[in-house]
Write a protein that holds these residues in place. Structure first.
Motif, PDB file in Angstrom:
ATOM      1  N   THR A 194       0.938  -1.148  -0.058  1.00 54.48           N
ATOM      2  CA  THR A 194      -0.181   0.014  -0.020  1.00 54.48           C
ATOM      3  C   THR A 194       1.004   1.320   0.049  1.00 54.48           C
ATOM      4  OG1 THR A 194      -0.124  -0.144   2.565  1.00 54.48           O
ATOM      5  CG2 THR A 194      -2.071  -1.261   1.302  1.00 54.48           C
ATOM      6  N   PRO A 195       1.574   1.647  -1.283  1.00 54.25           N
ATOM      7  CA  PRO A 195       2.543   2.600  -0.988  1.00 54.25           C
ATOM      8  C   PRO A 195       1.801   4.038  -1.172  1.00 54.25           C
ATOM      9  CG  PRO A 195       2.224   1.636  -3.304  1.00 54.25           C
ATOM     10  CD  PRO A 195       1.616   0.897  -2.371  1.00 54.25           C
ATOM     11  N   ARG A 196       2.734   4.927  -0.600  1.00 58.16           N
ATOM     12  CA  ARG A 196       2.185   6.332  -0.537  1.00 58.16           C
ATOM     13  C   ARG A 196       2.808   6.950  -1.823  1.00 58.16           C
ATOM     14  NH1 ARG A 196       0.279   8.737   4.244  1.00 58.16           N
ATOM     15  NH2 ARG A 196       1.303  10.741   3.588  1.00 58.16           N
ATOM     16  N   ARG A 197       2.143   8.028  -2.139  1.00 59.32           N
ATOM     17  CA  ARG A 197       2.837   8.834  -3.253  1.00 59.32           C
ATOM     18  C   ARG A 197       4.273   9.254  -2.883  1.00 59.32           C
ATOM     19  NH1 ARG A 197      -0.141  14.517  -5.525  1.00 59.32           N
ATOM     20  NH2 ARG A 197       1.982  15.447  -6.273  1.00 59.32           N
ATOM     21  N   GLY A 198       5.013   9.242  -3.970  1.00 58.42           N
ATOM     22  CA  GLY A 198       6.333   9.394  -4.135  1.00 58.42           C
ATOM     23  C   GLY A 198       7.331   8.582  -3.499  1.00 58.42           C
ATOM     24  N   GLN A 214      -2.679  11.926   9.142  1.00 58.28           N
ATOM     25  CA  GLN A 214      -3.161  10.981   7.918  1.00 58.28           C
ATOM     26  C   GLN A 214      -2.926   9.564   8.266  1.00 58.28           C
ATOM     27  OE1 GLN A 214      -0.642  12.270   4.453  1.00 58.28           O
ATOM     28  NE2 GLN A 214      -1.449  14.132   4.367  1.00 58.28           N
ATOM     29  N   VAL A 215      -1.889   9.398   8.918  1.00 58.44           N
ATOM     30  CA  VAL A 215      -1.719   7.885   9.196  1.00 58.44           C
ATOM     31  C   VAL A 215      -2.577   7.328  10.106  1.00 58.44           C
ATOM     32  CG1 VAL A 215      -0.056   6.112  10.286  1.00 58.44           C
ATOM     33  CG2 VAL A 215       0.945   7.964   8.568  1.00 58.44           C
ATOM     34  N   VAL A 216      -2.905   8.244  11.158  1.00 55.23           N
ATOM     35  CA  VAL A 216      -3.919   7.568  12.090  1.00 55.23           C
ATOM     36  C   VAL A 216      -5.240   7.429  11.511  1.00 55.23           C
ATOM     37  CG1 VAL A 216      -4.960   8.451  14.346  1.00 55.23           C
ATOM     38  CG2 VAL A 216      -2.415   8.428  14.094  1.00 55.23           C
ATOM     39  N   GLY A 217      -5.620   8.721  10.868  1.00 60.60           N
ATOM     40  CA  GLY A 217      -7.046   8.429  10.216  1.00 60.60           C
ATOM     41  C   GLY A 217      -7.159   7.451   9.479  1.00 60.60           C
ATOM     42  N   ARG A 218      -6.109   6.679   8.914  1.00 58.04           N
ATOM     43  CA  ARG A 218      -6.230   5.553   7.761  1.00 58.04           C
ATOM     44  C   ARG A 218      -6.103   4.248   8.648  1.00 58.04           C
ATOM     45  NH1 ARG A 218      -4.329   4.132   2.202  1.00 58.04           N
ATOM     46  NH2 ARG A 218      -4.154   1.753   2.245  1.00 58.04           N
ATOM     47  N   THR A 219      -5.517   4.161   9.816  1.00 52.32           N
ATOM     48  CA  THR A 219      -5.234   3.081  10.768  1.00 52.32           C
ATOM     49  C   THR A 219      -6.298   2.690  11.687  1.00 52.32           C
ATOM     50  OG1 THR A 219      -2.793   3.622  10.586  1.00 52.32           O
ATOM     51  CG2 THR A 219      -3.589   1.911  12.239  1.00 52.32           C
ATOM     52  N   PRO A 220      -6.991   1.602  11.358  1.00 45.80           N
ATOM     53  CA  PRO A 220      -8.057   1.088  12.074  1.00 45.80           C
ATOM     54  C   PRO A 220      -8.003   1.225  13.667  1.00 45.80           C
ATOM     55  CG  PRO A 220      -7.850  -0.406  10.264  1.00 45.80           C
ATOM     56  CD  PRO A 220      -6.650   0.396  10.392  1.00 45.80           C
ATOM     57  N   VAL A 221      -6.757   0.804  14.031  1.00 49.16           N
ATOM     58  CA  VAL A 221      -6.467   0.985  15.716  1.00 49.16           C
ATOM     59  C   VAL A 221      -6.170   2.606  16.127  1.00 49.16           C
ATOM     60  CG1 VAL A 221      -5.825  -1.571  15.762  1.00 49.16           C
ATOM     61  CG2 VAL A 221      -4.057   0.480  15.553  1.00 49.16           C
ATOM     62  N   ALA A 222      -6.281   3.209  15.055  1.00 50.18           N
ATOM     63  CA  ALA A 222      -6.114   4.761  15.294  1.00 50.18           C
ATOM     64  C   ALA A 222      -5.005   5.149  16.252  1.00 50.18           C
ATOM     65  CB  ALA A 222      -7.473   5.294  15.945  1.00 50.18           C
ATOM     66  N   GLY A 239       8.257 -18.510   4.505  1.00 56.06           N
ATOM     67  CA  GLY A 239       7.560 -17.742   3.463  1.00 56.06           C
ATOM     68  C   GLY A 239       6.567 -16.780   3.720  1.00 56.06           C
ATOM     69  N   GLN A 240       6.194 -16.370   4.934  1.00 55.14           N
ATOM     70  CA  GLN A 240       5.243 -15.378   5.327  1.00 55.14           C
ATOM     71  C   GLN A 240       5.577 -14.064   5.280  1.00 55.14           C
ATOM     72  OE1 GLN A 240       2.321 -16.817   4.877  1.00 55.14           O
ATOM     73  NE2 GLN A 240       3.151 -18.557   4.271  1.00 55.14           N
ATOM     74  N   VAL A 241       4.835 -13.125   5.267  1.00 52.82           N
ATOM     75  CA  VAL A 241       4.988 -11.759   5.449  1.00 52.82           C
ATOM     76  C   VAL A 241       3.884 -11.467   6.366  1.00 52.82           C
ATOM     77  CG1 VAL A 241       4.948  -9.406   4.615  1.00 52.82           C
ATOM     78  CG2 VAL A 241       5.895 -11.145   3.354  1.00 52.82           C
ATOM     79  N   LEU A 242       4.663 -11.081   7.674  1.00 55.42           N
ATOM     80  CA  LEU A 242       3.536 -10.556   8.916  1.00 55.42           C
ATOM     81  C   LEU A 242       3.475  -9.170   8.947  1.00 55.42           C
ATOM     82  CD1 LEU A 242       2.072 -11.613  11.453  1.00 55.42           C
ATOM     83  CD2 LEU A 242       4.139 -11.481  12.521  1.00 55.42           C
ATOM     84  N   ALA A 243       2.318  -8.656   8.500  1.00 55.40           N
ATOM     85  CA  ALA A 243       2.275  -6.986   8.734  1.00 55.40           C
ATOM     86  C   ALA A 243       1.677  -6.896   9.991  1.00 55.40           C
ATOM     87  CB  ALA A 243       0.938  -6.791   7.891  1.00 55.40           C
ATOM     88  N   VAL A 244       2.765  -5.911  10.432  1.00 54.31           N
ATOM     89  CA  VAL A 244       2.634  -5.387  11.970  1.00 54.31           C
ATOM     90  C   VAL A 244       2.213  -3.871  11.676  1.00 54.31           C
ATOM     91  CG1 VAL A 244       3.529  -4.919  14.452  1.00 54.31           C
ATOM     92  CG2 VAL A 244       4.134  -6.795  12.989  1.00 54.31           C
ATOM     93  N   TYR A 279      -3.452  -0.757   8.877  1.00 49.34           N
ATOM     94  CA  TYR A 279      -3.126   0.203   7.887  1.00 49.34           C
ATOM     95  C   TYR A 279      -3.358  -0.491   6.589  1.00 49.34           C
ATOM     96  CZ  TYR A 279      -0.949   4.069   5.180  1.00 49.34           C
ATOM     97  OH  TYR A 279      -0.495   4.907   4.301  1.00 49.34           O
ATOM     98  N   GLY A 280      -2.878  -1.494   6.432  1.00 49.89           N
ATOM     99  CA  GLY A 280      -2.779  -2.150   4.943  1.00 49.89           C
ATOM    100  C   GLY A 280      -4.116  -2.588   4.602  1.00 49.89           C
TER     101      GLY A 280
END
Length: 264
Positions: free
Chosen positions: A161-165, A219-227, A252-257, A261-262
């Motif tokens: 989920t890349p940000r612009r730039g 911006q980040v907090v507004g998009r992140t469900p746990v706020a 072979g796994q990617v653990l998103a912490v 946000y994703g």
């Protein structure tokens, strides 16, 4: 470690990496420095790799003053011979290597792709992706001899989920996630488990710039469900699990912490 939110720090499971020899690249600052301290606090013997000799000496002094067993080797992850020599030096000092956390990485100033100099593109991929491959290759014989080797890459929520730039950074981290799966398939027969942690936004490392800017933080907090931003100890817990004995049937796994946000 600083929790950054005033909330109680939840300790990862005791003994997860006790007596393991754990190498951390990019150990001199940010997330790498935090991880080095956490691994040492949980009984690991820690190999510290980074480019800055002075920063490594400072970290070594801090950790040894607290009773940790650490060994530092300065190197450039973009130079295969330099990196291999540092990994071999850690193995020579401790007698083995059980786990390697591939954390070294850079990000250029944010620029949309059509404004990004090709030199900046090459620099980011050289450190983040090629450097990750070179580190894994140098670690392979040591991890294979361990009999319970663990290789953990630091990727990023930006891979999916890349940000612009951030085209170069996102591409390099997405490449690392592909490399995670490829190496897991290649090396499972050698007893090596290969996984990745994809951090979201924390008040340390590359995320610090987002945390200190009110506009970006909102911006980040507004998009992140746990706020909220993540705490350093919450990120470290994922690395402790994937680098330790508790991780026995996961590869072979990617653990998103990332606090969700994703999820979009």
């Amino acid at each position: 470690m600083t929790a950054g939110t005033g909330q109680p720090v939840v300790a990862p499971p005791a003994g997860a990496v006790a007596d393991r020899v754990v190498v951390v690249t990019g150990a001199s600052r940010g997330v790498g420095r935090d991880l080095a301290r956490v691994f040492a606090d949980h009984g690991a013997r820690v190999g510290l790799l980074a480019r800055s000799r002075d920063a490594l000496d400072d970290l070594t002094g801090t950790l040894t003053a607290d009773g940790a067993d650490v060994f530092a080797a300065a190197c450039d992850v973009g130079e295969p011979d330099s990196l291999a020599g540092a990994v071999d030096a850690v193995a020579g000092h401790f007698g083995r290597i059980d786990s390697v956390v591939v954390n070294a990485g850079i990000s250029p100033v944010a620029r949309r792709a059509h404004h990004l100099p090709i030199e900046a593109w090459h620099d980011v991929l050289a450190v983040n992706l090629t450097g990750g491959f070179v580190t894994a290759r140098a670690a392979y014989p040591h991890l294979a001899r361990s009999g319970h080797g663990r290789l953990v890459f630091t990727t990023s929520v930006m891979a999916a989920t890349p940000r612009r730039g951030l085209s170069a950074y996102a591409a390099s981290k997405a490449g690392l996630e592909g490399l995670t799966r490829a190496l897991a398939a290649d090396w499972a027969g050698d007893g090596i488990l290969v996984n990745a942690v994809a951090p979201g936004f924390f008040d340390t490392g590359l995320g610090a710039a987002f945390h200190t800017s009110q506009r970006l933080r909102e911006q980040v907090v507004g998009r992140t469900p746990v706020a909220r931003f993540g705490r350093a100890d919450e990120l470290a817990a994922a690395f402790l699990f994937l680098a330790g004995d508790a991780c026995g049937y996961l590869t072979g796994q990617v653990l998103a912490v990332d606090g969700g946000y994703g999820l979009g």
